[in-house]
Structure formats: C-alpha cells, structure tokens
Motif scaffolding. Structure first.
Motif, short mmCIF file in Angstrom:
data_model
loop_
_atom_site.label_atom_id
_atom_site.label_comp_id
_atom_site.label_asym_id
_atom_site.label_seq_id
_atom_site.Cartn_x
_atom_site.Cartn_y
_atom_site.Cartn_z
N ARG A 54 8.69 5.20 9.74
CA ARG A 54 7.37 5.34 9.12
C ARG A 54 7.46 5.15 7.61
NH1 ARG A 54 2.34 7.78 10.05
NH2 ARG A 54 1.42 8.75 8.19
N ALA A 55 8.46 5.77 6.99
CA ALA A 55 8.64 5.63 5.54
C ALA A 55 8.91 4.17 5.17
CB ALA A 55 9.78 6.52 5.07
N ARG A 56 9.74 3.50 5.97
CA ARG A 56 10.05 2.09 5.69
C ARG A 56 8.79 1.23 5.73
NH1 ARG A 56 10.47 -2.66 7.66
NH2 ARG A 56 9.77 -2.03 9.75
N ARG A 57 7.96 1.45 6.76
CA ARG A 57 6.74 0.64 6.90
C ARG A 57 5.74 0.93 5.79
NH1 ARG A 57 5.24 0.60 13.38
NH2 ARG A 57 7.36 0.31 14.19
N LEU A 58 5.62 2.20 5.41
CA LEU A 58 4.69 2.55 4.34
C LEU A 58 5.16 2.01 3.00
CD1 LEU A 58 3.69 6.22 5.27
CD2 LEU A 58 2.27 4.16 5.42
N ASP A 59 6.46 2.07 2.78
CA ASP A 59 7.04 1.48 1.56
C ASP A 59 6.68 0.00 1.48
OD1 ASP A 59 9.15 -0.08 0.10
OD2 ASP A 59 9.91 1.92 -0.35
N GLU A 60 6.89 -0.69 2.59
CA GLU A 60 6.57 -2.12 2.66
C GLU A 60 5.08 -2.36 2.49
OE1 GLU A 60 6.59 -4.94 6.40
OE2 GLU A 60 8.66 -4.67 5.67
N ALA A 61 4.26 -1.49 3.08
CA ALA A 61 2.80 -1.65 2.99
C ALA A 61 2.31 -1.52 1.55
CB ALA A 61 2.10 -0.62 3.87
N ILE A 62 2.87 -0.58 0.80
CA ILE A 62 2.48 -0.40 -0.60
C ILE A 62 2.79 -1.66 -1.39
CG2 ILE A 62 3.10 0.84 -2.72
CD1 ILE A 62 3.36 3.37 -0.98
N ARG A 63 3.97 -2.21 -1.18
CA ARG A 63 4.37 -3.40 -1.94
C ARG A 63 3.57 -4.63 -1.49
NH1 ARG A 63 9.42 -1.85 -4.41
NH2 ARG A 63 10.14 0.10 -3.51
N LEU A 64 3.30 -4.72 -0.18
CA LEU A 64 2.48 -5.82 0.32
C LEU A 64 1.04 -5.69 -0.18
CD1 LEU A 64 3.74 -6.13 4.01
CD2 LEU A 64 3.97 -7.88 2.23
N GLY A 65 0.53 -4.46 -0.17
CA GLY A 65 -0.83 -4.23 -0.65
C GLY A 65 -0.99 -4.60 -2.10
N TYR A 66 0.00 -4.23 -2.91
CA TYR A 66 -0.04 -4.62 -4.33
C TYR A 66 0.05 -6.13 -4.46
CZ TYR A 66 1.59 -5.57 -9.04
OH TYR A 66 1.73 -6.10 -10.31
N SER A 67 0.94 -6.73 -3.70
CA SER A 67 1.14 -8.18 -3.80
C SER A 67 -0.13 -8.94 -3.45
CB SER A 67 2.29 -8.61 -2.87
OG SER A 67 3.50 -7.99 -3.24
N TYR A 68 -0.84 -8.49 -2.41
CA TYR A 68 -2.10 -9.13 -2.04
C TYR A 68 -3.21 -8.74 -3.03
CZ TYR A 68 -6.45 -9.92 0.58
OH TYR A 68 -7.72 -10.30 0.95
N GLY A 69 -3.27 -7.46 -3.35
CA GLY A 69 -4.34 -6.98 -4.23
C GLY A 69 -4.30 -7.60 -5.61
N LEU A 70 -3.13 -8.02 -6.04
CA LEU A 70 -2.98 -8.62 -7.37
C LEU A 70 -3.84 -9.87 -7.53
CD1 LEU A 70 -1.20 -7.89 -9.85
CD2 LEU A 70 0.42 -9.62 -9.05
N THR A 71 -4.17 -10.50 -6.40
CA THR A 71 -4.98 -11.72 -6.48
C THR A 71 -6.39 -11.43 -6.98
OG1 THR A 71 -5.73 -11.54 -4.18
CG2 THR A 71 -3.68 -12.74 -4.59
#
Length: 797
Positions: A213-230
């Motif tokens: 769960r921690a691994r997926r949430l860690d990845e989600a935060i970084r993916l969310g930032y990466s997408y949200g940056l657009t």
C-alpha cells in the motif's frame, strides 16, 4: 527509435480521430434534445420528484431554532458542527462522496459494491470531521497545513514521497509568473495529485499489505504531481499572457512533439525571451514525462500517450479560437469541449497504468462536458474580459446575430437529462447528486455575482423555456441541502493559499523591517576618552555584530513582544540587544580553534582569524557582560519582573555553555539520537526558548502559555539544528556564509551521520510537526511563528 516514434504518432492520431467521432455522435444526440426540447419534459418530472426532499416549508419549530441557523460556509468548523447538530451531515457526505465516485472515479452509483465503498468512506470522513472540529475549533482543516499532511503520511508510511512533493510544490509556486494566478495553479496541481491518489486507493482492497500500500501511494503521489504539473505549466501558461505568440507556438510544438514521439525535445533551439522560466519548466516536465513513461504497465503506454494527445490537441484547438470571429459552427464550439473535458479525467486513470475498464471510460466520456459547462458558466464573466472563447462567451456575444447557435445553458440541461437516463439508467441516487450539483452551482453563481447580474444572465440564457426556467429559479431560490464537501474544501483551500501567501509576504516584510531596526541598534558606541584596549574590544565586538546575521532570535522577541503582548517597541530595545549580544558571543566561542575551528562566519572571516584567539575569547566575555547590562536597563518594567528575566537569562546562558561542553565532549564519538537531541536543545533550543519566554515574562503572561512557548521552542530548536546539519552536507558556501562539511571533517556526530540523510529529514519533519502542534496551546496569533517554522525547514542558509 524512428519506428517507435511512428507507432506513437499513428496511435495518437488514431486515438484522436476515434474520440472525435464519438464526440460527434454524443453532440448530435444532445443537439437533437435541445432542438426538440425533449429534455424539458423528462427533467421537469425529475425535478418535481427531487424538490420534495429539498424544499422545506416553515414550521413553528423553525421559529425556536433561529440560533441554530446555517452559518457561513467560510467558517469551516462551525459549518461542519452545524451540519452534525442538525442531522444533515450524513446526507451531506453521502451526496458529496457519491459525486466524487461518479466524477473522479467513474463509478455507477447503482452498484452494491460501490455503495458499500461509499458508506465506508462516509463513516471514516464523518469520524474525522467530528473529531477535528471538536479538537481544532479555530484551526484550518488538517489537510491544509503541512503538519497535518505529514502526520497522514506517517500513518501510511509514505513520508519520503510526501516530503518530496511538498518541496516540489514549493518550488513550482516560486516559479509561477506574476501574470498567472498562483493560488489557482497550486490548487489545480494539488487537486490532480489527490485525484490520482484517490484512483490508486480505490484500486486497493483490504488484502493489500501495508508495505505494498505504501509503495503504491508513494508512486501515486509522484505520478499525480507529474500529471498535475501540466496544468500550471502547460494549460495555464498557454492561456496566460506570459509568453509571446511566437513563444506559445514554439512551446506548443514541443509539447505536441513529445506526445507524438514519446520523447521530449531538447531545449537547445529555444529562442524566446523567457529562457530562465522555460528552462525550469522544461526540466520539471521532462522529469515528469519520463517518470510517467517508466511507470506505465506493459501495453498501457500507448493508451496514456493517446489520451494525453486527445486532451492537448482539443485544448490547443479551443485555445486558438478568437472571440472576434463570428462564424464558428456549433460543432467547432462543442466537439473540442467534449474531448478535452472527458480526456482530462481519462488521463488520470491512464497515468497510473490502470487496466482498461469500458464502463469507467464510457461514463467518464459522457460525464466530462457536464462539469466543463458548469465551470464555464461560473467563469463566463472573467472569460469575457479575457476574450476567451467558450460556449457561453460566444453565445453572449453572437446570440442576437446567430439564431443557429445552440444555447449552452439549454445544452447543459440536455446533458444532465442524458446522464441521468442514458448513462446512469435513471438511478435515483445519480439523479439526486446530479441535480443537487446543478442547483448548487447556480446558487453559488448567484451569490457571487448578485441577484441583479444573475437575473440579467438568466434573461439571456433561460428565456427560451419560460416554464422550465421558472421551475429552475424556484429551486435556486428555495431548495436546501445541496451543498457539497468538495466545494467547501475548494473554497477553504483557495482561502488558505491566499492567506498563506499574504502571511508569508507579511512575514518577510516584518523580518526585513525589524532586522533593519535591530541592526541599527546593535553597534556599541565608543565613549570619548576610553582606554585603547577597550576600544579594541569594542571594535572586535562590532566586527562580529556587523556580519550578515539572520537576527531570528531578536526578531522573534520583537514580534511576540510588540505585536502579540503589546509591549512598547522602544522599551524592549535593550532586550533585543542583549539577545543578539549573547548569541554573537556564543558564535565567537563556537568558532574558536579549541572548539569548532571555523574560518568563516556570517560571510566573513571569523573573529579569531582577523585578530587572535585571545582577543576573540575576551570579546565573547565582553559581549556577555554587555548583554547583562542591557537587561538590567529594562527600566520601563517592574523591577521584580526584570530581576526574574535576568535570572532566567543567566540560567539559559549556563545551559548554552553546558550544550557547548557536550558538543566538545562528544567530538569523535558515535552518539545516540537521545544524546543528539539533548545537546541540540542546550546548544540551540534554549536560545529560541529565551527569545520567546523573556518578552512573555515582561508581559506577565500566565504559566501555561509559557509552558507552550517552551515546548514550541524545544522542537523548533531541534528542527533548526537538523536543517543546519542537512545544509552542512548539501548547502552552498556562498549562501551559508560558512564552510560546508565541517562536521564530517571534524568527525563530529550530527543528525545526518546518525540517522542518514533521509532519516534526518524525517526527524526534522517530526519536530516540525511537534512544534506546530504546540502552537495550538498558545492563545495568540501564531501566524508569524508558523512561518518561522516554515522558514527554518525550507531555508538555504
């Protein structure tokens, strides 16, 4: 590579063509409903049923409950408490969470599994809301302060990703041009991060291990930032007036090339005027682009690029429209809107590489324009001022000349009818939520622009269906219980970001002003006729005092003493001097060859380098005596109080000496965390404590508040020292004004050597949280202390 580029390009263009065909079919269906007015009869029946739960007739009971009337939603905690008191909180959360499941997660509400998940979320949120509003009646919601966010991260085991994204958000915020709305840009970015995290959380069940769960949430935060940056750095930037027309064209071509080829173009040939800004954006977006690519599952990469291209291309087509052109067709106005509104939400799922889900994709595709038309309606006044083309602005400008134009307000209700009956199969809860949202949007708009302007707008958009419009306006005027939690949070977040920005500006202005005042008061004068040797000591003392010191300690004393305790600014000048004299003396001793043997301090040579060790030692002793003399001259305060202040100050000076003795004794030894904390408090924390407690003593505040100040100072001092240790590893000599790597060179234990870089960072954040939590027990305006903590952990010197 060429072959791979062709595959990406073909897939992206095919994806757009297919999406466009689907959008045309959808628009044709909506157009037919608008022309034939078939949505009116259907929705009238829906609203007649719906209003029975939303229009409450007056009763004698309401007369006796006037004191319990609905508070302003801007008062977050009182509003939540009111909802709970009146028994409305459950329904409020039900429609709010259901809406999020429909909009963000693409769920159908008639699914038993979805209903079970919604109810579980409601229980968790309600428990949290009731607890937080009872404990933190005057504070911002926890998710809007860094301490609250970090505490959540600790529970999930994702501290590293959270620290990373907090630093990223701070960096992005500092690079948003003044021509753009920084708070709205930050809000969108935060919203997208939360959106991706929600998707990932929804994909997990109770069988997922805590580590996974921690691994997926860690990845989600970084993916969310990466997408949200657009959003801030593509959409908002291209919509703004920051770049020239030529720069926008060049920038758009770069984005398009990246999406079509899967490779970010180099920046070598950029020839615009905003090179520094573009370099930062290019670096951030390139990293984000590669991160998303790397975390796509096999077979999903093309889907992501295809959806991203649909979104960008539709946005680009829409952005190129100008309000001065009077010949756009209905299809040209609406097809890009359907495409961009649906694909923006489809990307969130594509970003995380989730498997295809036909039901999700269908619902999301049809749902998008509903939100987009609602948003465009809310923003139409600003869009008209900016000359932006939306269905509403174009209709406002040309509806008299162009009878063929579809009325976007009518289309909006046709979309609502289509969603309720064609997408959600006439489900009662879906109907409830969609109509709640529609009426809520009109209510909010009316409240924002005023009744007169609202009626003027309605005259234009709703005149074609007078009977249906009367029903709608009756609902806008009388319907209750249509508020939504996400809107409450949105308003709170915008207010918080703006207040935080203003507080931060005030904080730095205060520091600059007070620091200047303090600097003007520090120089020790040389009376005529003094011995030459004393003159040398004064010169040496002034040399140390004149360095580029931050003056945090006396500044804190001034702010708390003058702004919070109401002390006379001139009356506490001796106290300010004494604190800086004492602190400077401690630095002189700390830098000596027999102790840390530092060569530079505050951007200049240390005192023993300019003179010699003996002179430095004597100067330190001289400054300590000057500090005591200053404290004894606090003649505008009660003598007994001043004596207590002097006694307290002497005790703190003893503690600081003990801390430095510990530091020397511990050199070359491996220390425990407990030993580090103790040494750090005595070396650093006691000085923070003194600068807060001494003005409180002069103001004769009560002991519980002084205890809270001491607790804050304890954790603030340790957080400050940990940041110093981190800077000793990663800092810049020119910024710090002192050498880096001294602890390692001297084989001294510090937080980094004991805990490692990541561990030390987490420990700093732990003390940050504890300090911020201590502020809750201080019955003052603690905004300045809050920003002191933010400055401490974010500083680069």
């Amino acid at each position: 590579m060429q072959r791979m580029n062709e595959i990406f390009m073909n897939h992206a263009t095919t994806e757009y063509r297919l999406a466009e065909q689907k959008a045309v079919q959808y628009f044709t269906s909506l157009y037919t409903q608008v022309i034939n007015k078939t949505y009116v009869t259907t929705l009238t029946e829906d609203i007649q049923i719906w209003k029975m739960n939303h229009i409450h007739h007056s009763s004698w009971l309401s007369f006796f409950s006037r004191t319990k009337r609905k508070p302003d939603t801007r008062d977050y905690h009182r509003y939540i408490q009111w909802l709970n008191y009146t028994g409305k909180l459950d329904a409020y959360l039900d429609r709010s969470v259901s809406y999020i499941y429909m909009r963000d997660l693409g769920k159908a509400l008639n699914s038993p599994d979805t209903q079970l998940q919604i109810q579980r979320v409601i229980v968790d949120i309600k428990k949290h809301l009731i607890q937080s509003t009872s404990e933190n009646g005057r504070d911002q919601p926890e998710f809007m302060n860094l301490a609250g966010v970090y505490r959540w991260a600790q529970k999930e085991g994702i501290e590293t990703a959270t620290i990373w994204v907090i630093n990223k958000l701070r960096s992005v915020s500092s690079h948003i041009p003044k021509e753009m709305d920084a708070e709205q840009a930050q809000r969108k970015l935060i919203k997208l991060i939360i959106g991706v995290v929600l998707h990932v959380m929804e994909e997990m069940d109770d069988n997922v291990s805590p580590a996974e769960r921690a691994r997926r949430l860690d990845e989600a935060i970084r993916l969310g930032y990466s997408y949200g940056l657009t959003y801030p750095f593509i959409d908002d930037l291209l919509d703004s007036q920051v770049l020239t027309v030529q720069e926008k064209e060049q920038y758009s071509c770069m984005i398009r090339a990246a999406l079509l080829t899967g490779t970010v173009p180099e920046l070598d040939d950029w020839n615009g005027n905003h090179m520094k800004l573009i370099q930062f954006i290019h670096a951030e977006l390139s990293d984000a682009f590669e991160y998303i690519k790397e975390h796509q599952r096999p077979g999903t990469q093309q889907t992501f690029f295809g959806q991203a291209y649909v979104f960008f291309h539709a946005q680009d087509i829409d952005r190129a429209k100008v309000l001065t052109r009077d010949d756009y067709t209905n299809e040209e106005l609406y097809i890009p809107v359907i495409l961009k509104s649906s694909s923006s939400r489809l990307i969130a799922r594509a970003v995380m590489g989730a498997p295809e889900n036909e039901g999700f994709e269908q619902r999301t595709f049809f749902y998008g324009i509903y939100n987009q038309l609602a948003d465009d309606f809310a923003d139409m006044v600003d869009d008209m001022k900016d000359g932006a083309v939306t269905p509403y602005t174009y209709y406002l400008k040309y509806h008299d000349e162009r009878p063929d134009l579809i009325n976007p307000f009518e289309l909006y209700w046709a979309v609502i009818s289509y969603l309720i009956h064609n997408v959600y199969d006439s489900d009662a809860m879906a109907c409830e939520v969609i109509l709640d949202r529609a009426i809520n949007g009109l209510k909010r708009y009316k409240e924002r622009v005023g009744t007169e302007k609202y009626n003027e707008i309605m005259e234009i958009f709703a005149s074609g269906n007078s009977e249906f419009n009367r029903l709608i306006q009756q609902m806008v005027q009388k319907a209750e219980d249509v508020d939504f939690f996400d809107k409450l949070l949105r308003d709170q977040l915008i207010t918080h970001l703006r207040n935080n920005s203003k507080e931060k500006e005030d904080f730095f202005n205060t520091i600059t002003t007070v620091r200047h005042q303090i600097n003007n008061q520090l120089k020790i004068s040389k009376p005529h006729g003094i011995p030459a040797m004393k003159e040398q000591l004064i010169d040496a003392a002034n040399y140390s005092l004149e360095g580029d010191g931050k003056r945090i300690r006396p500044i804190l004393t001034w702010v708390m003493g003058v702004n919070e305790y109401g002390l006379d600014a001139s009356a506490i000048v001796p106290l300010l001097r004494s604190l800086e004299y004492m602190h400077t003396a401690s630095l002189i001793f700390d830098d000596l060859p027999t102790q840390d043997n530092a060569s530079t301090r505050r951007g200049r040579l240390t005192l023993h380098q300019v003179h010699n060790s003996a002179t430095a030692e004597l100067t330190g002793l001289y400054l300590i005596q000057k500090a005591i003399g200053e404290q004894s001259s606090l003649d505008q305060f009660n003598a007994e109080t001043v004596l207590a202040v002097i006694q307290y100050s002497a005790q703190k000076a003893e503690d600081m000496c003990m801390g430095q003795a510990m530091d020397l004794d511990f050199k070359g030894r491996a220390l425990t965390l407990e030993q580090l904390n103790m040494m750090c408090f005595y070396k650093t924390g006691v000085a923070f404590e003194a600068c807060l407690v001494m003005p409180a003593m002069l103001a004769q505040v009560k002991e519980p508040e002084i205890a809270a100040l001491k607790k804050f100072a304890y954790h603030a001092g340790i957080a400050f020292q940990i940041k110093d240790d981190l800077l000793d590893v990663e800092g810049d000599l020119l910024l710090l004004g002192k050498p880096v790597g001294k602890d390692s060179e001297n084989n001294n234990s510090n937080f980094v050597s004991v805990l490692g870089h990541e561990g030390a960072t987490k420990e700093m954040w732990e003390h940050y949280c504890l300090a911020m939590e201590a502020l809750k027990d201080i019955p003052r305006n603690t905004a300045f202390l809050k920003h002191v903590m933010n400055y401490m952990i974010n500083r680069d010197r």
